[in-house]
Design a protein around this motif. Structure first.
Motif, PDB file in Angstrom:
ATOM      1  N   ASP A 233       0.848  -1.190   0.000  1.00  0.00           N
ATOM      2  CA  ASP A 233       0.000   0.000   0.000  1.00  0.00           C
ATOM      3  C   ASP A 233       0.884   1.241   0.000  1.00  0.00           C
ATOM      4  OD1 ASP A 233      -2.224   1.581  -0.022  1.00  0.00           O
ATOM      5  OD2 ASP A 233      -3.178   0.614   1.705  1.00  0.00           O
ATOM      6  N   ALA A 234       0.264   2.372  -0.328  1.00  0.00           N
ATOM      7  CA  ALA A 234       1.002   3.633  -0.442  1.00  0.00           C
ATOM      8  C   ALA A 234       1.247   4.240   0.931  1.00  0.00           C
ATOM      9  CB  ALA A 234       0.231   4.607  -1.319  1.00  0.00           C
ATOM     10  N   GLU A 235       2.411   4.869   1.070  1.00  0.00           N
ATOM     11  CA  GLU A 235       2.768   5.556   2.308  1.00  0.00           C
ATOM     12  C   GLU A 235       3.452   6.875   1.991  1.00  0.00           C
ATOM     13  OE1 GLU A 235       5.038   3.405   5.184  1.00  0.00           O
ATOM     14  OE2 GLU A 235       3.828   1.585   5.007  1.00  0.00           O
ATOM     15  N   GLY A 236       3.355   7.776   2.950  1.00  0.00           N
ATOM     16  CA  GLY A 236       4.082   9.032   2.896  1.00  0.00           C
ATOM     17  C   GLY A 236       4.650   9.310   4.272  1.00  0.00           C
ATOM     18  N   CYS A 237       5.415  10.376   4.394  1.00  0.00           N
ATOM     19  CA  CYS A 237       6.045  10.680   5.681  1.00  0.00           C
ATOM     20  C   CYS A 237       6.207  12.184   5.820  1.00  0.00           C
ATOM     21  CB  CYS A 237       7.402   9.987   5.785  1.00  0.00           C
ATOM     22  SG  CYS A 237       8.226  10.233   7.377  1.00  0.00           S
ATOM     23  N   LEU A 238       5.936  12.674   7.031  1.00  0.00           N
ATOM     24  CA  LEU A 238       6.085  14.103   7.289  1.00  0.00           C
ATOM     25  C   LEU A 238       7.535  14.547   7.184  1.00  0.00           C
ATOM     26  CD1 LEU A 238       3.711  14.379  10.395  1.00  0.00           C
ATOM     27  CD2 LEU A 238       3.181  14.967   8.028  1.00  0.00           C
ATOM     28  N   SER A 239       8.464  13.616   7.424  1.00  0.00           N
ATOM     29  CA  SER A 239       9.888  13.951   7.362  1.00  0.00           C
ATOM     30  C   SER A 239      10.463  13.805   5.958  1.00  0.00           C
ATOM     31  CB  SER A 239      10.678  13.058   8.332  1.00  0.00           C
ATOM     32  OG  SER A 239      10.294  13.312   9.664  1.00  0.00           O
ATOM     33  N   VAL A 240       9.662  13.264   5.043  1.00  0.00           N
ATOM     34  CA  VAL A 240      10.103  13.117   3.641  1.00  0.00           C
ATOM     35  C   VAL A 240       9.033  13.763   2.764  1.00  0.00           C
ATOM     36  CG1 VAL A 240      10.970  11.524   1.895  1.00  0.00           C
ATOM     37  CG2 VAL A 240      11.140  10.918   4.313  1.00  0.00           C
ATOM     38  N   PRO A 241       8.957  15.071   2.758  1.00  0.00           N
ATOM     39  CA  PRO A 241       7.888  15.740   2.015  1.00  0.00           C
ATOM     40  C   PRO A 241       8.043  15.570   0.503  1.00  0.00           C
ATOM     41  CG  PRO A 241       9.487  17.339   2.814  1.00  0.00           C
ATOM     42  CD  PRO A 241       9.873  16.022   3.414  1.00  0.00           C
ATOM     43  N   GLY A 242       6.894  15.514  -0.163  1.00  0.00           N
ATOM     44  CA  GLY A 242       6.899  15.452  -1.621  1.00  0.00           C
ATOM     45  C   GLY A 242       7.147  14.083  -2.198  1.00  0.00           C
ATOM     46  N   LYS A 243       7.187  13.036  -1.367  1.00  0.00           N
ATOM     47  CA  LYS A 243       7.438  11.688  -1.874  1.00  0.00           C
ATOM     48  C   LYS A 243       6.437  10.702  -1.276  1.00  0.00           C
ATOM     49  CE  LYS A 243      12.384  12.105  -2.846  1.00  0.00           C
ATOM     50  NZ  LYS A 243      13.736  11.530  -2.626  1.00  0.00           N
ATOM     51  N   VAL A 277       1.713   1.811  12.797  1.00  0.00           N
ATOM     52  CA  VAL A 277       2.585   1.383  13.895  1.00  0.00           C
ATOM     53  C   VAL A 277       3.933   0.915  13.354  1.00  0.00           C
ATOM     54  CG1 VAL A 277       2.895  -0.366  15.691  1.00  0.00           C
ATOM     55  CG2 VAL A 277       0.710   0.820  15.479  1.00  0.00           C
ATOM     56  N   GLN A 278       3.926   0.135  12.284  1.00  0.00           N
ATOM     57  CA  GLN A 278       5.183  -0.354  11.703  1.00  0.00           C
ATOM     58  C   GLN A 278       6.001   0.793  11.106  1.00  0.00           C
ATOM     59  OE1 GLN A 278       4.652  -4.361   9.544  1.00  0.00           O
ATOM     60  NE2 GLN A 278       2.531  -3.686   9.865  1.00  0.00           N
ATOM     61  N   HIS A 279       5.315   1.760  10.524  1.00  0.00           N
ATOM     62  CA  HIS A 279       6.000   2.934   9.973  1.00  0.00           C
ATOM     63  C   HIS A 279       6.730   3.692  11.087  1.00  0.00           C
ATOM     64  CE1 HIS A 279       6.289   6.404   7.074  1.00  0.00           C
ATOM     65  NE2 HIS A 279       6.438   7.046   8.228  1.00  0.00           N
ATOM     66  N   GLU A 280       6.050   3.882  12.238  1.00  0.00           N
ATOM     67  CA  GLU A 280       6.660   4.616  13.349  1.00  0.00           C
ATOM     68  C   GLU A 280       7.758   3.792  14.023  1.00  0.00           C
ATOM     69  OE1 GLU A 280       5.952   7.659  13.480  1.00  0.00           O
ATOM     70  OE2 GLU A 280       4.247   7.491  12.116  1.00  0.00           O
ATOM     71  N   LEU A 281       7.584   2.483  14.081  1.00  0.00           N
ATOM     72  CA  LEU A 281       8.640   1.628  14.635  1.00  0.00           C
ATOM     73  C   LEU A 281       9.920   1.746  13.816  1.00  0.00           C
ATOM     74  CD1 LEU A 281       6.633  -1.605  15.545  1.00  0.00           C
ATOM     75  CD2 LEU A 281       7.902  -0.175  17.151  1.00  0.00           C
ATOM     76  N   ASP A 282       9.783   1.861  12.507  1.00  0.00           N
ATOM     77  CA  ASP A 282      10.961   2.039  11.654  1.00  0.00           C
ATOM     78  C   ASP A 282      11.702   3.325  11.999  1.00  0.00           C
ATOM     79  OD1 ASP A 282      10.648  -0.319  10.337  1.00  0.00           O
ATOM     80  OD2 ASP A 282       9.714   0.533   8.547  1.00  0.00           O
ATOM     81  N   HIS A 283      10.954   4.374  12.323  1.00  0.00           N
ATOM     82  CA  HIS A 283      11.591   5.644  12.690  1.00  0.00           C
ATOM     83  C   HIS A 283      12.503   5.470  13.903  1.00  0.00           C
ATOM     84  CE1 HIS A 283      10.186   8.763  10.034  1.00  0.00           C
ATOM     85  NE2 HIS A 283       8.922   8.373  10.143  1.00  0.00           N
ATOM     86  N   LEU A 284      12.090   4.625  14.854  1.00  0.00           N
ATOM     87  CA  LEU A 284      12.886   4.429  16.066  1.00  0.00           C
ATOM     88  C   LEU A 284      14.188   3.691  15.780  1.00  0.00           C
ATOM     89  CD1 LEU A 284      10.088   3.481  18.630  1.00  0.00           C
ATOM     90  CD2 LEU A 284      10.824   5.734  17.849  1.00  0.00           C
ATOM     91  N   ASP A 285      14.246   3.006  14.641  1.00  0.00           N
ATOM     92  CA  ASP A 285      15.459   2.272  14.260  1.00  0.00           C
ATOM     93  C   ASP A 285      16.240   2.978  13.160  1.00  0.00           C
ATOM     94  OD1 ASP A 285      14.963   0.240  16.096  1.00  0.00           O
ATOM     95  OD2 ASP A 285      13.673  -0.839  14.693  1.00  0.00           O
ATOM     96  N   GLY A 286      15.876   4.225  12.876  1.00  0.00           N
ATOM     97  CA  GLY A 286      16.599   4.987  11.869  1.00  0.00           C
ATOM     98  C   GLY A 286      16.279   4.593  10.441  1.00  0.00           C
ATOM     99  N   THR A 287      15.105   3.991  10.224  1.00  0.00           N
ATOM    100  CA  THR A 287      14.694   3.549   8.889  1.00  0.00           C
ATOM    101  C   THR A 287      13.533   4.401   8.403  1.00  0.00           C
ATOM    102  OG1 THR A 287      15.361   1.284   9.424  1.00  0.00           O
ATOM    103  CG2 THR A 287      13.924   1.578   7.518  1.00  0.00           C
ATOM    104  N   LEU A 288      13.566   4.784   7.130  1.00  0.00           N
ATOM    105  CA  LEU A 288      12.486   5.552   6.522  1.00  0.00           C
ATOM    106  C   LEU A 288      11.756   4.695   5.501  1.00  0.00           C
ATOM    107  CD1 LEU A 288      14.381   8.926   5.973  1.00  0.00           C
ATOM    108  CD2 LEU A 288      12.880   8.312   7.877  1.00  0.00           C
ATOM    109  N   PHE A 289      10.541   5.101   5.174  1.00  0.00           N
ATOM    110  CA  PHE A 289       9.745   4.286   4.258  1.00  0.00           C
ATOM    111  C   PHE A 289      10.375   4.220   2.871  1.00  0.00           C
ATOM    112  CE2 PHE A 289       8.275   8.317   2.714  1.00  0.00           C
ATOM    113  CZ  PHE A 289       7.807   8.092   1.422  1.00  0.00           C
ATOM    114  N   ILE A 290      11.164   5.240   2.510  1.00  0.00           N
ATOM    115  CA  ILE A 290      11.796   5.235   1.184  1.00  0.00           C
ATOM    116  C   ILE A 290      12.860   4.142   1.087  1.00  0.00           C
ATOM    117  CG2 ILE A 290      11.333   7.661   0.677  1.00  0.00           C
ATOM    118  CD1 ILE A 290      14.069   8.359   1.745  1.00  0.00           C
ATOM    119  N   ASP A 291      13.300   3.609   2.237  1.00  0.00           N
ATOM    120  CA  ASP A 291      14.272   2.513   2.217  1.00  0.00           C
ATOM    121  C   ASP A 291      13.613   1.190   1.847  1.00  0.00           C
ATOM    122  OD1 ASP A 291      16.111   4.388   3.135  1.00  0.00           O
ATOM    123  OD2 ASP A 291      15.740   3.899   5.244  1.00  0.00           O
ATOM    124  N   LYS A 292      12.293   1.101   2.020  1.00  0.00           N
ATOM    125  CA  LYS A 292      11.579  -0.150   1.764  1.00  0.00           C
ATOM    126  C   LYS A 292      10.615  -0.059   0.587  1.00  0.00           C
ATOM    127  CE  LYS A 292      11.660  -1.688   6.608  1.00  0.00           C
ATOM    128  NZ  LYS A 292      10.848  -2.172   7.749  1.00  0.00           N
TER     129      LYS A 292
END
Length: 306
Positions: A233-243, A277-292
């Motif tokens: 499914d599609a995701e976005g992130c407040l820390s990665v604007p425009g993507k 929840v999984q998206h936010e858990l990735d943030h705690l490990d230094g991972t962004l959605f653009i990595d996956k």
């Protein structure tokens, strides 16, 4: 008077009380005699004891009662009448959590800031109710409330490398609304009333109401179970604007965490809430959605209205 006083009789009043109680045969009432030894003159007390002992017709067991009854007519020492107030005990102030009402919206940290790529540290359990952590949680709630497109926010996104994130109740509302719309779509499909697009409405337009949402706080979360089934499914992130990107996530997940009061809880989630929840858990490990993400779509920001 005792010539070799007992070591326990460390004052003149103690010696007097010991003598009086022994002379009247009431050693067990030493405490009572000590009280009057501090309040009355020694000469009056010894004189009264002599008069009591001179009464031959007075039984042994009645001497003490007669002695205390006769004290009513004796004057008390002036210093014994002074009321010395007991020192007030210092009340231990309970440490109250300082909750400021005027929290400001925090700036969202954006790539390529290093804090977004760092592994966050655990929040000590004893610090959860401290003002700094409580203020951070309150400020994160206000920040997310003032961000229309956000449903989750992690502490690293506001510059704090702590294992803490919040999820808006709006994510649950999206799941409920999506399930309801899909049920209606299936009913219409069975009845031959399918929309022109042939697909149910997009869930990105669901849950965009203006009512205030409550927020779920996750502190030091640990994944306890994951479903084998995954969904793209599609995701976005407040820390990665425009993507935006399509990310494959587990459809169900169970997390053990602490809430904002330091209480442990176990929460299972599915569908969109599980994705958040999984998206936010990735943030705690230094991972962004653009990595996956399997496919990244860049969207140019809207021009400001004039």
């Amino acid at each position: 008077m005792r010539l070799t006083p007992d070591k326990k009789l460390h004052s003149r009043e103690h010696l007097l009380a010991d003598d009086l109680s022994r002379m009247l045969g009431e050693e067990r009432r030493f405490a009572a005699y000590l009280g009057i030894a501090k309040r009355y003159y020694e000469s009056d007390l010894r004189g009264l004891v002599r008069r009591v002992l001179e009464k031959q017709d007075l039984p042994q067991e009645a001497r003490g009662k007669y002695f205390f009854a006769a004290l009513r007519d004796k004057p008390q020492r002036p210093e014994s009448r002074r009321h010395t107030p007991k020192p007030k005990k210092k009340k231990r102030k309970k440490r109250r959590v300082r909750m400021q009402k005027n929290h400001k919206t925090l700036p969202i940290i954006k790539v390529p800031q290093k804090v977004l790529r760092s592994v966050a540290t655990d929040v000590p359990v004893t610090h959860i109710r401290e003002p700094d952590i409580q203020d951070l949680i309150a400020a994160m709630k206000i920040t997310l409330a003032n961000t229309p497109d956000g449903v989750g926010l992690a502490a690293p996104q506001v510059g704090q490398s702590l294992r803490l994130f919040i999820v808006s109740e709006e994510a649950e509302e999206i799941d409920r609304s999506t399930a309801d719309i899909e049920r209606r779509f299936r009913r219409r499909a069975l009845a031959g009333q399918v929309p022109e697009s042939g697909m149910p409405p997009n869930k990105s337009n669901i849950g965009s109401g203006t009512r205030p949402w409550k927020y779920y706080v996750f502190i030091n979360p640990v994944v306890k179970n994951k479903a084998r089934g995954k969904a793209l499914d599609a995701e976005g992130c407040l820390s990665v604007p425009g993507k935006f990107g399509h990310v494959k996530r587990c459809e169900k997940i169970t997390v053990e965490s602490l809430d904002e009061h330091g209480k442990k809880f176990l929460r299972g989630s599915a569908n969109f809430f599980a994705r958040v929840v999984q998206h936010e858990l990735d943030h705690l490990d230094g991972t962004l959605f653009i990595d996956k993400a399997e496919e990244i779509i860049e969207v140019s920001p809207e021009e400001p209205r004039k």
